[in-house]
Design a protein around this motif. Structure first.
Motif, PDB file in Angstrom:
ATOM      1  N   HIS A 242       0.930  -1.142   0.040  1.00  0.00           N
ATOM      2  CA  HIS A 242       0.100   0.050  -0.017  1.00  0.00           C
ATOM      3  C   HIS A 242       0.865   1.204   0.099  1.00  0.00           C
ATOM      4  CE1 HIS A 242       0.656  -0.641   4.399  1.00  0.00           C
ATOM      5  NE2 HIS A 242       0.101   0.417   4.583  1.00  0.00           N
TER       6      HIS A 242
ATOM      7  N   HIS B  75       1.361   4.012   2.128  1.00  0.00           N
ATOM      8  CA  HIS B  75       1.706   4.815   3.182  1.00  0.00           C
ATOM      9  C   HIS B  75       3.286   4.820   3.307  1.00  0.00           C
ATOM     10  CE1 HIS B  75      -2.125   3.637   5.335  1.00  0.00           C
ATOM     11  NE2 HIS B  75      -2.419   4.464   4.475  1.00  0.00           N
TER      12      HIS B  75
ATOM     13  N   ASP C 298       5.543   4.782   5.107  1.00  0.00           N
ATOM     14  CA  ASP C 298       6.544   3.791   6.009  1.00  0.00           C
ATOM     15  C   ASP C 298       6.880   2.656   5.177  1.00  0.00           C
ATOM     16  OD1 ASP C 298       3.802   3.307   6.418  1.00  0.00           O
ATOM     17  OD2 ASP C 298       4.211   2.380   8.223  1.00  0.00           O
ATOM     18  N   HIS C 299       6.104   2.410   4.207  1.00  0.00           N
ATOM     19  CA  HIS C 299       6.087   0.989   3.335  1.00  0.00           C
ATOM     20  C   HIS C 299       6.392   1.338   1.921  1.00  0.00           C
ATOM     21  CE1 HIS C 299       3.824  -1.542   5.890  1.00  0.00           C
ATOM     22  NE2 HIS C 299       3.403  -0.519   6.436  1.00  0.00           N
TER      23      HIS C 299
ATOM     24  N   HIS D  20      -7.423  -0.960   5.643  1.00  0.00           N
ATOM     25  CA  HIS D  20      -6.474  -0.133   5.983  1.00  0.00           C
ATOM     26  C   HIS D  20      -6.190   1.069   5.180  1.00  0.00           C
ATOM     27  CE1 HIS D  20      -2.897   1.110   8.349  1.00  0.00           C
ATOM     28  NE2 HIS D  20      -2.099   0.935   7.275  1.00  0.00           N
TER      29      HIS D  20
ATOM     30  N   ASP E  96      -0.168  -4.421   6.053  1.00  0.00           N
ATOM     31  CA  ASP E  96      -0.611  -4.022   7.351  1.00  0.00           C
ATOM     32  C   ASP E  96      -2.053  -4.347   7.751  1.00  0.00           C
ATOM     33  OD1 ASP E  96       1.604  -2.328   8.171  1.00  0.00           O
ATOM     34  OD2 ASP E  96       0.596  -0.603   7.692  1.00  0.00           O
TER      35      ASP E  96
HETATM   36 ZN   LIG Z   1      -0.159   1.509   6.660  1.00  0.00          ZN
END
Ligand SMILES: [Zn+2]
Length: 332
Positions: free
Chosen positions: A75, A77, A79-80, A172, A190
């Motif tokens: 996804h 976000h 952090d990923h 999410h 996540d």
């Molecule tokens: Zn996430």
């Protein structure tokens, strides 16, 4: 580092790369599939230390960033996926994800929709402003990015010796993906974490601008996860097996929270913000406002669908009115 401690998932072609993030969630897990085609599942945030860790850990697997052929993003976000644009630019790595993530790959997306939603939900103006500041901070950790291709639910992906099936697991985030391999192991981002309850983050349909019922989506995605037979390789925390037990644990926590929210609604009408504040008194800490609102919005959506609450616009605010007497909730 590989998975020396995992008998079920101890595949010599799979490597686990743990990367620190500037976010409250802590480290993120990136996975390398070293095969005829070298693939990363996620890549970490756009920070110097994350990039250095990734390069070092690829080195331990005998690879350089330029040896990576594709990144499959669970996804969007940061952090990923924060490093993805840079890795694509520098090394020509192809980026693949689900098209539902388009909003997350752009900067400043849905700003107006969020602003309008929070205003109607009774969030004080200063907190809407603070959330906007938070979003700007958050956007430092990725660059807007173009994908080289889209992955759809059910797509078969091969790296050579290994074969994966993509699963669309929204909730999410709108276009969240998981990937199961030929042995039933799941790289799951996540959607299901062992120790943390995944947040059904407020999101809007990229085509219609309608707010999505992200909690309902997440619960459906978690039920899909319950059928994972192998190891779960999550985006945060340790790999785990017996996915169905973790799913059941989280779904039971949801039921408890839902009853609590029905009880709060039965005490008298209020905006979504007021309802959330009763559950989370810390909601006025700007770094928590968005997550607390996301946590409660989905349960209120459910209460409305199930006929336990209704809403009315009063003076520009959407007021939630519970329909269930306290005594009935106790019996549920
Ligand atoms: Zn996430």
């Amino acid at each position: 580092m590989s998975f020396p401690d995992l008998s079920a998932g101890g595949n010599p072609d799979y490597f686990h790369i743990q990367i620190s993030t500037p976010f409250a969630v802590g480290d993120v897990n990136v996975y390398l599939i070293r095969d005829e085609k070298n693939v990363l599942i996620d890549c970490g945030p756009k920070t110097k230390i994350a990039h250095q860790t990734l390069v070092n850990q690829l080195g331990e697997a005998g690879l350089k960033p330029g040896d990576i052929d594709e990144i499959w993003l669970t996804h969007g976000h940061p952090d990923h996926s924060g490093l993805a644009a840079m890795l694509r630019d520098r090394h020509g790595i192809r980026l693949l994800a689900h098209r539902g993530e388009r909003g997350n790959f752009a900067k400043n997306s849905d700003r107006q929709l969020f602003g309008d939603f929070f205003k109607e939900a009774g969030v004080p103006g200063y907190l809407i402003h603070e959330m906007d500041m938070q979003r700007k901070w958050y956007e430092v950790y990725f660059d807007a990015m173009e994908m080289d291709g889209w992955i759809d639910d059910g797509d078969e992906l091969s790296t050579g010796r290994h074969h994966f099936t993509a699963h669309h697991l929204p909730g999410h985030s709108p276009g969240h993906l998981g990937f199961t391999d030929e042995n039933g192991h799941m790289f799951s981002g996540d959607v299901l974490l062992q120790r943390i309850s995944t947040n059904a983050i407020i999101s809007f349909d990229p085509d219609t601008g309608e707010r999505l019922n992200t909690l309902r989506q997440l619960r459906q995605s978690m039920r899909t996860m319950a059928s994972v037979t192998g190891m779960v390789f999550p985006g945060h925390g340790q790999p785990f097996d017996r996915a169905a037990e973790t799913v059941q644990h989280h779904l039971e926590s949801h039921e408890k929270r839902y009853l609590k929210i029905l009880e709060l609604l039965s005490r008298g009408p209020g905006s979504l913000f007021e309802t959330a504040k009763k559950l989370f008194p810390e909601i006025e800490r700007p770094e928590l406002t968005f997550l607390c609102m996301s946590e409660v919005a989905g349960f209120v959506d459910r209460a409305i669908i199930e006929g336990f609450a209704q809403t009315e616009i009063i003076n520009g605010h959407r007021v939630i009115i519970g329909n269930v007497p306290l005594s009935d909730i106790a019996c549920r």
